[in-house]
Motif scaffolding. Structure first.
Motif, PDB file in Angstrom:
ATOM      1  N   LEU A 222      -2.960   2.436  -4.100  1.00  0.00           N
ATOM      2  CA  LEU A 222      -2.519   3.808  -3.930  1.00  0.00           C
ATOM      3  C   LEU A 222      -3.554   4.585  -3.125  1.00  0.00           C
ATOM      4  O   LEU A 222      -4.754   4.500  -3.407  1.00  0.00           O
ATOM      5  CB  LEU A 222      -2.319   4.473  -5.295  1.00  0.00           C
ATOM      6  CG  LEU A 222      -1.348   3.744  -6.244  1.00  0.00           C
ATOM      7  CD1 LEU A 222      -1.431   4.334  -7.650  1.00  0.00           C
ATOM      8  CD2 LEU A 222       0.075   3.820  -5.714  1.00  0.00           C
ATOM      9  N   VAL A 223      -3.088   5.323  -2.146  1.00  0.00           N
ATOM     10  CA  VAL A 223      -3.952   6.141  -1.301  1.00  0.00           C
ATOM     11  C   VAL A 223      -3.428   7.574  -1.344  1.00  0.00           C
ATOM     12  O   VAL A 223      -2.222   7.799  -1.259  1.00  0.00           O
ATOM     13  CB  VAL A 223      -3.971   5.647   0.164  1.00  0.00           C
ATOM     14  CG1 VAL A 223      -4.845   6.547   1.029  1.00  0.00           C
ATOM     15  CG2 VAL A 223      -4.435   4.199   0.241  1.00  0.00           C
TER      16      VAL A 223
ATOM     17  N   ILE B  18      -7.230   3.640  -4.468  1.00  0.00           N
ATOM     18  CA  ILE B  18      -7.507   3.206  -5.834  1.00  0.00           C
ATOM     19  C   ILE B  18      -6.521   2.132  -6.259  1.00  0.00           C
ATOM     20  O   ILE B  18      -5.371   2.110  -5.806  1.00  0.00           O
ATOM     21  CB  ILE B  18      -7.454   4.427  -6.793  1.00  0.00           C
ATOM     22  CG1 ILE B  18      -7.989   4.071  -8.175  1.00  0.00           C
ATOM     23  CG2 ILE B  18      -6.039   5.020  -6.860  1.00  0.00           C
ATOM     24  CD1 ILE B  18      -8.241   5.299  -9.053  1.00  0.00           C
ATOM     25  N   ARG B  19      -6.996   1.236  -7.096  1.00  0.00           N
ATOM     26  CA  ARG B  19      -6.104   0.237  -7.677  1.00  0.00           C
ATOM     27  C   ARG B  19      -5.140   0.922  -8.650  1.00  0.00           C
ATOM     28  O   ARG B  19      -5.542   1.810  -9.404  1.00  0.00           O
ATOM     29  CB  ARG B  19      -6.902  -0.819  -8.432  1.00  0.00           C
ATOM     30  CG  ARG B  19      -7.818  -1.672  -7.576  1.00  0.00           C
ATOM     31  CD  ARG B  19      -8.646  -2.579  -8.461  1.00  0.00           C
ATOM     32  NE  ARG B  19      -9.554  -3.396  -7.702  1.00  0.00           N
ATOM     33  CZ  ARG B  19      -9.265  -4.627  -7.276  1.00  0.00           C
ATOM     34  NH1 ARG B  19      -8.082  -5.147  -7.543  1.00  0.00           N
ATOM     35  NH2 ARG B  19     -10.155  -5.316  -6.591  1.00  0.00           N
TER      36      ARG B  19
ATOM     37  N   LEU C  55     -11.268  -2.179  -1.675  1.00  0.00           N
ATOM     38  CA  LEU C  55     -10.718  -2.342  -3.022  1.00  0.00           C
ATOM     39  C   LEU C  55     -10.747  -3.800  -3.476  1.00  0.00           C
ATOM     40  O   LEU C  55     -10.499  -4.092  -4.641  1.00  0.00           O
ATOM     41  CB  LEU C  55      -9.279  -1.810  -3.080  1.00  0.00           C
ATOM     42  CG  LEU C  55      -9.139  -0.290  -3.020  1.00  0.00           C
ATOM     43  CD1 LEU C  55      -7.659   0.093  -3.044  1.00  0.00           C
ATOM     44  CD2 LEU C  55      -9.864   0.388  -4.179  1.00  0.00           C
ATOM     45  N   GLU C  56     -11.064  -4.688  -2.564  1.00  0.00           N
ATOM     46  CA  GLU C  56     -11.258  -6.088  -2.962  1.00  0.00           C
ATOM     47  C   GLU C  56     -12.465  -6.225  -3.886  1.00  0.00           C
ATOM     48  O   GLU C  56     -12.526  -7.127  -4.722  1.00  0.00           O
ATOM     49  CB  GLU C  56     -11.452  -6.960  -1.721  1.00  0.00           C
ATOM     50  CG  GLU C  56     -11.596  -8.446  -2.028  1.00  0.00           C
ATOM     51  CD  GLU C  56     -11.711  -9.281  -0.776  1.00  0.00           C
ATOM     52  OE1 GLU C  56     -12.071 -10.467  -0.913  1.00  0.00           O
ATOM     53  OE2 GLU C  56     -11.448  -8.764   0.335  1.00  0.00           O
ATOM     54  N   HIS C  57     -13.411  -5.295  -3.785  1.00  0.00           N
ATOM     55  CA  HIS C  57     -14.646  -5.372  -4.558  1.00  0.00           C
ATOM     56  C   HIS C  57     -14.853  -4.202  -5.516  1.00  0.00           C
ATOM     57  O   HIS C  57     -15.726  -4.275  -6.378  1.00  0.00           O
ATOM     58  CB  HIS C  57     -15.843  -5.442  -3.596  1.00  0.00           C
ATOM     59  CG  HIS C  57     -15.723  -6.530  -2.577  1.00  0.00           C
ATOM     60  ND1 HIS C  57     -15.826  -7.871  -2.897  1.00  0.00           N
ATOM     61  CD2 HIS C  57     -15.480  -6.461  -1.232  1.00  0.00           C
ATOM     62  CE1 HIS C  57     -15.662  -8.597  -1.794  1.00  0.00           C
ATOM     63  NE2 HIS C  57     -15.461  -7.777  -0.780  1.00  0.00           N
ATOM     64  N   PHE C  58     -14.087  -3.123  -5.340  1.00  0.00           N
ATOM     65  CA  PHE C  58     -14.243  -1.925  -6.172  1.00  0.00           C
ATOM     66  C   PHE C  58     -12.887  -1.468  -6.689  1.00  0.00           C
ATOM     67  O   PHE C  58     -11.845  -1.795  -6.115  1.00  0.00           O
ATOM     68  CB  PHE C  58     -14.901  -0.795  -5.370  1.00  0.00           C
ATOM     69  CG  PHE C  58     -16.307  -1.093  -4.939  1.00  0.00           C
ATOM     70  CD1 PHE C  58     -17.384  -0.704  -5.733  1.00  0.00           C
ATOM     71  CD2 PHE C  58     -16.553  -1.774  -3.752  1.00  0.00           C
ATOM     72  CE1 PHE C  58     -18.685  -0.993  -5.348  1.00  0.00           C
ATOM     73  CE2 PHE C  58     -17.851  -2.062  -3.356  1.00  0.00           C
ATOM     74  CZ  PHE C  58     -18.917  -1.666  -4.161  1.00  0.00           C
ATOM     75  N   ASP C  59     -12.923  -0.683  -7.770  1.00  0.00           N
ATOM     76  CA  ASP C  59     -11.680  -0.152  -8.336  1.00  0.00           C
ATOM     77  C   ASP C  59     -11.175   1.060  -7.575  1.00  0.00           C
ATOM     78  O   ASP C  59      -9.973   1.340  -7.561  1.00  0.00           O
ATOM     79  CB  ASP C  59     -11.894   0.265  -9.803  1.00  0.00           C
ATOM     80  CG  ASP C  59     -12.211  -0.916 -10.704  1.00  0.00           C
ATOM     81  OD1 ASP C  59     -11.654  -2.001 -10.470  1.00  0.00           O
ATOM     82  OD2 ASP C  59     -13.024  -0.739 -11.637  1.00  0.00           O
ATOM     83  N   CYS C  60     -12.087   1.813  -6.973  1.00  0.00           N
ATOM     84  CA  CYS C  60     -11.730   3.035  -6.264  1.00  0.00           C
ATOM     85  C   CYS C  60     -12.711   3.257  -5.120  1.00  0.00           C
ATOM     86  O   CYS C  60     -13.913   3.045  -5.294  1.00  0.00           O
ATOM     87  CB  CYS C  60     -11.742   4.230  -7.227  1.00  0.00           C
ATOM     88  SG  CYS C  60     -11.311   5.830  -6.473  1.00  0.00           S
TER      89      CYS C  60
ATOM     90  N   ILE D 243       0.861  -1.180   0.000  1.00  0.00           N
ATOM     91  CA  ILE D 243       0.000   0.000   0.000  1.00  0.00           C
ATOM     92  C   ILE D 243       0.898   1.231   0.000  1.00  0.00           C
ATOM     93  O   ILE D 243       1.726   1.392   0.904  1.00  0.00           O
ATOM     94  CB  ILE D 243      -0.914   0.023   1.233  1.00  0.00           C
ATOM     95  CG1 ILE D 243      -1.763  -1.241   1.305  1.00  0.00           C
ATOM     96  CG2 ILE D 243      -1.800   1.267   1.227  1.00  0.00           C
ATOM     97  CD1 ILE D 243      -2.431  -1.458   2.656  1.00  0.00           C
ATOM     98  N   SER D 244       0.741   2.076  -0.981  1.00  0.00           N
ATOM     99  CA  SER D 244       1.493   3.330  -1.041  1.00  0.00           C
ATOM    100  C   SER D 244       0.562   4.483  -0.666  1.00  0.00           C
ATOM    101  O   SER D 244      -0.466   4.678  -1.309  1.00  0.00           O
ATOM    102  CB  SER D 244       2.064   3.565  -2.440  1.00  0.00           C
ATOM    103  OG  SER D 244       3.064   2.606  -2.751  1.00  0.00           O
ATOM    104  N   VAL D 245       0.942   5.237   0.363  1.00  0.00           N
ATOM    105  CA  VAL D 245       0.158   6.386   0.805  1.00  0.00           C
ATOM    106  C   VAL D 245       0.903   7.655   0.397  1.00  0.00           C
ATOM    107  O   VAL D 245       2.042   7.876   0.814  1.00  0.00           O
ATOM    108  CB  VAL D 245      -0.061   6.374   2.331  1.00  0.00           C
ATOM    109  CG1 VAL D 245      -0.903   7.576   2.756  1.00  0.00           C
ATOM    110  CG2 VAL D 245      -0.738   5.071   2.757  1.00  0.00           C
TER     111      VAL D 245
END
Length: 249
Positions: A94-95, A167-168, A115-120, A11-13
């Motif tokens: 990415l956050v 977001i992915r 994000l397991e279920h959505f792109d953003c 995870i990049s913040v």
């Protein structure tokens, strides 16, 4: 448009910063605590703060490969700082969040997990359960968001101004960066527009706006809304001319 090779499950913040020397270190610590035990990379992009924000971050985490600090020496811009951070990030998640605690780290797990279920996944102050502590600012921001949804197509998003999202990586890098990442908070209106034009699967979650821990706000409330209005009208014109959907092809 190029990007660094993605590191799986990282995870990049991204933290764009200007004059946040008192906030930057506790924020990084709280981000790590909120997302533990998951691997987290923090990318600080400082717009050449005169208060030494970048140096404070470097000194607090010497030799830490998961805290990257960059300084943009000229051309100050929130949108361009975020772009730099995204391009330097290694994660496949990415956050983006503010560096003054208006965006509370406690919401990071729900943003990332969905994000397991959505792109953003986008944080909204205007869903049931969300709010701003200032009643007048809440009403002004809510009213402007109604205007944005009316002015632009596919207006599903209730908070086009907040800029707190996960977001992915593959989803974000399909967005036309040159058309999005410039200016200040208006970049997020453009980003949400292009994500919706690209039929991205979006989830909104309600959040309560946090309070600045230290320092002073870096922008004028009136000036910010002037830029928001201009960005919205420019996108509305592009849509009328038929350019919007073509940009996402």
């Amino acid at each position: 448009m190029t990007s660094n090779e993605s590191a799986p499950n990282l995870i990049s913040v991204i933290l764009p910063a200007y004059n946040e020397r008192e906030n930057i270190v506790p924020l990084i610590q709280e981000i790590r605590q909120a997302l533990a035990p998951r691997p987290v990379e923090v990318v600080v992009v400082d717009d050449n703060s005169p208060d030494g924000t970048a140096e404070v971050a470097r000194q607090a985490f010497p030799g830490d490969e998961f805290v990257k600090v960059f300084v943009r020496p000229s051309d100050p811009s929130l949108g361009k700082s975020i772009r730099r951070g995204l391009e330097e990030a290694s994660g496949d998640i990415l956050v983006v969040m503010d560096t003054d605690f208006n965006h509370q780290p406690s919401y990071l797990p729900i943003l990332v997990d969905n994000l397991e279920h959505f792109d953003c996944v986008i944080a909204s102050r205007f869903l049931y359960g969300g709010r701003m502590n200032s009643r007048s600012r809440h009403l002004l921001s809510w009213g402007f968001n109604v205007f944005v949804r009316l002015a632009l197509p596919d207006g599903q998003i209730t908070d086009n101004l907040y800029g707190f999202f996960a977001i992915r990586r593959e989803t974000l890098f399909r967005v036309p960066f040159d058309r999005v990442f410039w200016g200040y908070g208006d970049y997020f209106i453009r980003l949400v527009y292009y994500l919706q034009q690209g039929k991205t699967s979006l989830l909104q979650i309600p959040v309560v706006n946090g309070d600045r821990r230290a320092g002073e706000a870096n922008s004028s409330f009136v000036g910010v809304f002037r830029e928001y209005f201009r960005a919205t009208m420019e996108l509305s014109l592009r849509e009328r001319l038929g350019h919007g959907r073509r940009d996402c092809d």
